[in-house]
Design a protein around this motif. Sequence first.
Motif, PDB file in Angstrom:
ATOM      1  N   TRP A 108       3.815   4.121  31.797  1.00 61.01           N
ATOM      2  CA  TRP A 108       4.585   5.088  31.029  1.00 61.01           C
ATOM      3  C   TRP A 108       3.827   6.399  30.819  1.00 61.01           C
ATOM      4  O   TRP A 108       2.807   6.439  30.133  1.00 61.01           O
ATOM      5  CB  TRP A 108       4.965   4.492  29.684  1.00 61.01           C
ATOM      6  N   PRO A 109       4.353   7.527  31.383  1.00 60.61           N
ATOM      7  CA  PRO A 109       3.721   8.834  31.203  1.00 60.61           C
ATOM      8  C   PRO A 109       4.494   9.741  30.234  1.00 60.61           C
ATOM      9  O   PRO A 109       4.155  10.902  30.063  1.00 60.61           O
ATOM     10  CB  PRO A 109       3.783   9.424  32.615  1.00 60.61           C
ATOM     11  N   GLY A 110       5.566   9.206  29.642  1.00 63.61           N
ATOM     12  CA  GLY A 110       6.476  10.007  28.828  1.00 63.61           C
ATOM     13  C   GLY A 110       7.812  10.154  29.528  1.00 63.61           C
ATOM     14  O   GLY A 110       7.927   9.959  30.741  1.00 63.61           O
ATOM     15  N   PHE A 111       8.841  10.475  28.755  1.00 60.78           N
ATOM     16  CA  PHE A 111      10.200  10.515  29.285  1.00 60.78           C
ATOM     17  C   PHE A 111      10.377  11.459  30.474  1.00 60.78           C
ATOM     18  O   PHE A 111      10.843  11.034  31.537  1.00 60.78           O
ATOM     19  CB  PHE A 111      11.193  10.887  28.175  1.00 60.78           C
ATOM     20  N   PRO A 112      10.039  12.750  30.356  1.00 61.63           N
ATOM     21  CA  PRO A 112      10.348  13.659  31.479  1.00 61.63           C
ATOM     22  C   PRO A 112       9.547  13.355  32.735  1.00 61.63           C
ATOM     23  O   PRO A 112      10.065  13.470  33.853  1.00 61.63           O
ATOM     24  CB  PRO A 112      10.016  15.050  30.917  1.00 61.63           C
ATOM     25  N   ARG A 113       8.280  12.973  32.583  1.00 58.10           N
ATOM     26  CA  ARG A 113       7.463  12.684  33.765  1.00 58.10           C
ATOM     27  C   ARG A 113       7.903  11.400  34.455  1.00 58.10           C
ATOM     28  O   ARG A 113       7.838  11.296  35.687  1.00 58.10           O
ATOM     29  CB  ARG A 113       5.986  12.625  33.378  1.00 58.10           C
ATOM     30  N   GLN A 114       8.379  10.434  33.681  1.00 55.88           N
ATOM     31  CA  GLN A 114       8.885   9.209  34.300  1.00 55.88           C
ATOM     32  C   GLN A 114      10.169   9.490  35.068  1.00 55.88           C
ATOM     33  O   GLN A 114      10.377   8.972  36.173  1.00 55.88           O
ATOM     34  CB  GLN A 114       9.123   8.136  33.236  1.00 55.88           C
ATOM     35  N   ARG A 115      11.032  10.357  34.494  1.00 52.95           N
ATOM     36  CA  ARG A 115      12.271  10.703  35.193  1.00 52.95           C
ATOM     37  C   ARG A 115      11.945  11.527  36.438  1.00 52.95           C
ATOM     38  O   ARG A 115      12.595  11.388  37.474  1.00 52.95           O
ATOM     39  CB  ARG A 115      13.191  11.489  34.260  1.00 52.95           C
ATOM     40  N   GLN A 116      10.938  12.404  36.348  1.00 53.98           N
ATOM     41  CA  GLN A 116      10.530  13.195  37.512  1.00 53.98           C
ATOM     42  C   GLN A 116       9.991  12.282  38.601  1.00 53.98           C
ATOM     43  O   GLN A 116      10.231  12.512  39.795  1.00 53.98           O
ATOM     44  CB  GLN A 116       9.457  14.214  37.116  1.00 53.98           C
ATOM     45  N   PHE A 117       9.270  11.238  38.211  1.00 52.23           N
ATOM     46  CA  PHE A 117       8.755  10.265  39.178  1.00 52.23           C
ATOM     47  C   PHE A 117       9.911   9.627  39.945  1.00 52.23           C
ATOM     48  O   PHE A 117       9.855   9.458  41.173  1.00 52.23           O
ATOM     49  CB  PHE A 117       7.938   9.192  38.452  1.00 52.23           C
ATOM     50  N   ALA A 118      10.981   9.280  39.229  1.00 55.02           N
ATOM     51  CA  ALA A 118      12.167   8.720  39.882  1.00 55.02           C
ATOM     52  C   ALA A 118      12.808   9.755  40.804  1.00 55.02           C
ATOM     53  O   ALA A 118      13.175   9.447  41.943  1.00 55.02           O
ATOM     54  CB  ALA A 118      13.170   8.249  38.830  1.00 55.02           C
ATOM     55  N   LEU A 119      12.932  10.985  40.319  1.00 55.97           N
ATOM     56  CA  LEU A 119      13.533  12.060  41.115  1.00 55.97           C
ATOM     57  C   LEU A 119      12.739  12.303  42.395  1.00 55.97           C
ATOM     58  O   LEU A 119      13.322  12.546  43.460  1.00 55.97           O
ATOM     59  CB  LEU A 119      13.607  13.338  40.282  1.00 55.97           C
ATOM     60  N   ASP A 120      11.422  12.221  42.324  1.00 57.09           N
ATOM     61  CA  ASP A 120      10.572  12.455  43.495  1.00 57.09           C
ATOM     62  C   ASP A 120      10.807  11.429  44.603  1.00 57.09           C
ATOM     63  O   ASP A 120      10.474  11.682  45.763  1.00 57.09           O
ATOM     64  CB  ASP A 120       9.091  12.424  43.094  1.00 57.09           C
ATOM     65  N   HIS A 121      11.373  10.272  44.245  1.00 56.32           N
ATOM     66  CA  HIS A 121      11.615   9.216  45.238  1.00 56.32           C
ATOM     67  C   HIS A 121      13.060   9.182  45.729  1.00 56.32           C
ATOM     68  O   HIS A 121      13.412   8.333  46.548  1.00 56.32           O
ATOM     69  CB  HIS A 121      11.231   7.848  44.659  1.00 56.32           C
ATOM     70  N   ALA A 122      13.886  10.100  45.234  1.00 54.42           N
ATOM     71  CA  ALA A 122      15.300  10.126  45.638  1.00 54.42           C
ATOM     72  C   ALA A 122      15.456  10.760  47.015  1.00 54.42           C
ATOM     73  O   ALA A 122      14.704  11.662  47.388  1.00 54.42           O
ATOM     74  CB  ALA A 122      16.113  10.884  44.603  1.00 54.42           C
ATOM     75  N   ASN A 123      16.463  10.305  47.750  1.00 59.55           N
ATOM     76  CA  ASN A 123      16.701  10.793  49.112  1.00 59.55           C
ATOM     77  C   ASN A 123      18.094  11.370  49.332  1.00 59.55           C
ATOM     78  O   ASN A 123      18.313  12.098  50.298  1.00 59.55           O
ATOM     79  CB  ASN A 123      16.477   9.653  50.115  1.00 59.55           C
ATOM     80  N   GLN A 124      19.038  11.054  48.472  1.00 55.14           N
ATOM     81  CA  GLN A 124      20.405  11.521  48.651  1.00 55.14           C
ATOM     82  C   GLN A 124      20.549  12.966  48.156  1.00 55.14           C
ATOM     83  O   GLN A 124      19.757  13.438  47.340  1.00 55.14           O
ATOM     84  CB  GLN A 124      21.374  10.617  47.890  1.00 55.14           C
ATOM     85  N   PRO A 125      21.553  13.701  48.648  1.00 57.43           N
ATOM     86  CA  PRO A 125      21.718  15.111  48.247  1.00 57.43           C
ATOM     87  C   PRO A 125      22.091  15.299  46.779  1.00 57.43           C
ATOM     88  O   PRO A 125      21.850  16.361  46.205  1.00 57.43           O
ATOM     89  CB  PRO A 125      22.816  15.624  49.174  1.00 57.43           C
ATOM     90  N   TRP A 126      22.687  14.287  46.153  1.00 64.85           N
ATOM     91  CA  TRP A 126      23.045  14.354  44.742  1.00 64.85           C
ATOM     92  C   TRP A 126      22.273  13.305  43.958  1.00 64.85           C
ATOM     93  O   TRP A 126      21.934  12.247  44.496  1.00 64.85           O
ATOM     94  CB  TRP A 126      24.542  14.111  44.544  1.00 64.85           C
ATOM     95  N   CYS A 127      22.016  13.589  42.677  1.00 65.00           N
ATOM     96  CA  CYS A 127      21.353  12.630  41.795  1.00 65.00           C
ATOM     97  C   CYS A 127      22.187  12.442  40.531  1.00 65.00           C
ATOM     98  O   CYS A 127      22.778  13.393  40.011  1.00 65.00           O
ATOM     99  CB  CYS A 127      19.955  13.112  41.411  1.00 65.00           C
ATOM    100  N   LEU A 128      22.196  11.213  40.054  1.00 70.50           N
ATOM    101  CA  LEU A 128      22.853  10.868  38.788  1.00 70.50           C
ATOM    102  C   LEU A 128      21.808  10.246  37.877  1.00 70.50           C
ATOM    103  O   LEU A 128      21.289   9.165  38.168  1.00 70.50           O
ATOM    104  CB  LEU A 128      24.002   9.878  39.026  1.00 70.50           C
ATOM    105  N   SER A 129      21.473  10.928  36.794  1.00 73.61           N
ATOM    106  CA  SER A 129      20.506  10.409  35.833  1.00 73.61           C
ATOM    107  C   SER A 129      21.253   9.571  34.803  1.00 73.61           C
ATOM    108  O   SER A 129      22.167  10.063  34.133  1.00 73.61           O
ATOM    109  CB  SER A 129      19.772  11.564  35.151  1.00 73.61           C
ATOM    110  N   ILE A 130      20.873   8.309  34.683  1.00 73.68           N
ATOM    111  CA  ILE A 130      21.590   7.399  33.793  1.00 73.68           C
ATOM    112  C   ILE A 130      20.604   6.430  33.157  1.00 73.68           C
ATOM    113  O   ILE A 130      19.609   6.041  33.781  1.00 73.68           O
ATOM    114  CB  ILE A 130      22.701   6.645  34.567  1.00 73.68           C
ATOM    115  N   ASP A 131      20.859   6.058  31.906  1.00 80.38           N
ATOM    116  CA  ASP A 131      20.001   5.118  31.188  1.00 80.38           C
ATOM    117  C   ASP A 131      20.570   3.707  31.284  1.00 80.38           C
ATOM    118  O   ASP A 131      21.774   3.525  31.510  1.00 80.38           O
ATOM    119  CB  ASP A 131      19.890   5.531  29.716  1.00 80.38           C
ATOM    120  N   PRO A 132      19.732   2.688  31.085  1.00 80.92           N
ATOM    121  CA  PRO A 132      20.206   1.303  31.207  1.00 80.92           C
ATOM    122  C   PRO A 132      21.316   0.936  30.230  1.00 80.92           C
ATOM    123  O   PRO A 132      22.105   0.031  30.516  1.00 80.92           O
ATOM    124  CB  PRO A 132      18.941   0.476  30.928  1.00 80.92           C
TER     125      PRO A 132
END
Length: 264
Positions: free
Chosen positions: A66-90
């Motif tokens: 855990w690096p904090g909310f925005p950095r964890q979300r950025q980590f996920a974004l950095d691994h995305a490959n599709q042209p669109w992203c949907l940010s969603i919580d569990p």
Amino acid sequence: MTRFASPVSALIICVNEADMIGPCLESIDFCAEIIIVDSGSTDGTVECIESYIAKGYPITLLHNDWPGFPRQRQFALDHANQPWCLSIDPDERVDDRLRQSIVAITQAAGGKASGWYMRRRDWLKGYGYAHRWVLHNRLLRLFRREGATMDLTARVHESVRVPGETDTIEDGVLLHRREISVEEDLARANAYSGLKAVTLVEKGKKPGLVRLVLSPFGNFLKFYLAKRYFLCGRHGFVYSMSVMIYSFATEAKLYEASQRNDRA
């Protein structure tokens, strides 16, 4: 509607969400890719995710401390490959109409908007989902991957920065359901207000007596009257009061931090 066919990478960050993440995943089975970043679950969350992988869900499961909310979300974004992203919580689900709207937006050719706001309908314990006439909060959750970055200056309530225009999805809502007690809600308000206050200090925000006095009441009136949570009866009153408490705690902690800095 074909499953896993829309050019969308869903981004989920989680820890100990075994009782929540299943319905979330089932509501986004239109996405061609699902990136999940777990920060050390011990309650069976990983096993639940793996069961959906076994069912054919296009999930990439990653671990990141855990690096904090925005950095964890950025980590996920950095691994995305599709042209669109949907940010969603569990603890969120895409309802059927929002699902159709997202599919239409992401599969259409052209379009000026790089980011799309969507309305989130909160669950009030003892009441259910907020009244349909409540003015639900708008959140920027759907965006083009290219050029998008998380605002790393925020420690809580992370937001995404997108180049170009934004718009709002008018049809459908993001359903936010989590059963929490008043005690749990107050504990969360205390924790989040501390993170928010630190963010404000880092941005050079100074406390003000007027804001300390008026901001909490202003936020209560905003939610209870302007956003119409009064339609939810006493449950809407409790919800609006929790917003007021969060606002007061943030302003009070900002004032306390400035006093410490002045003495240093």
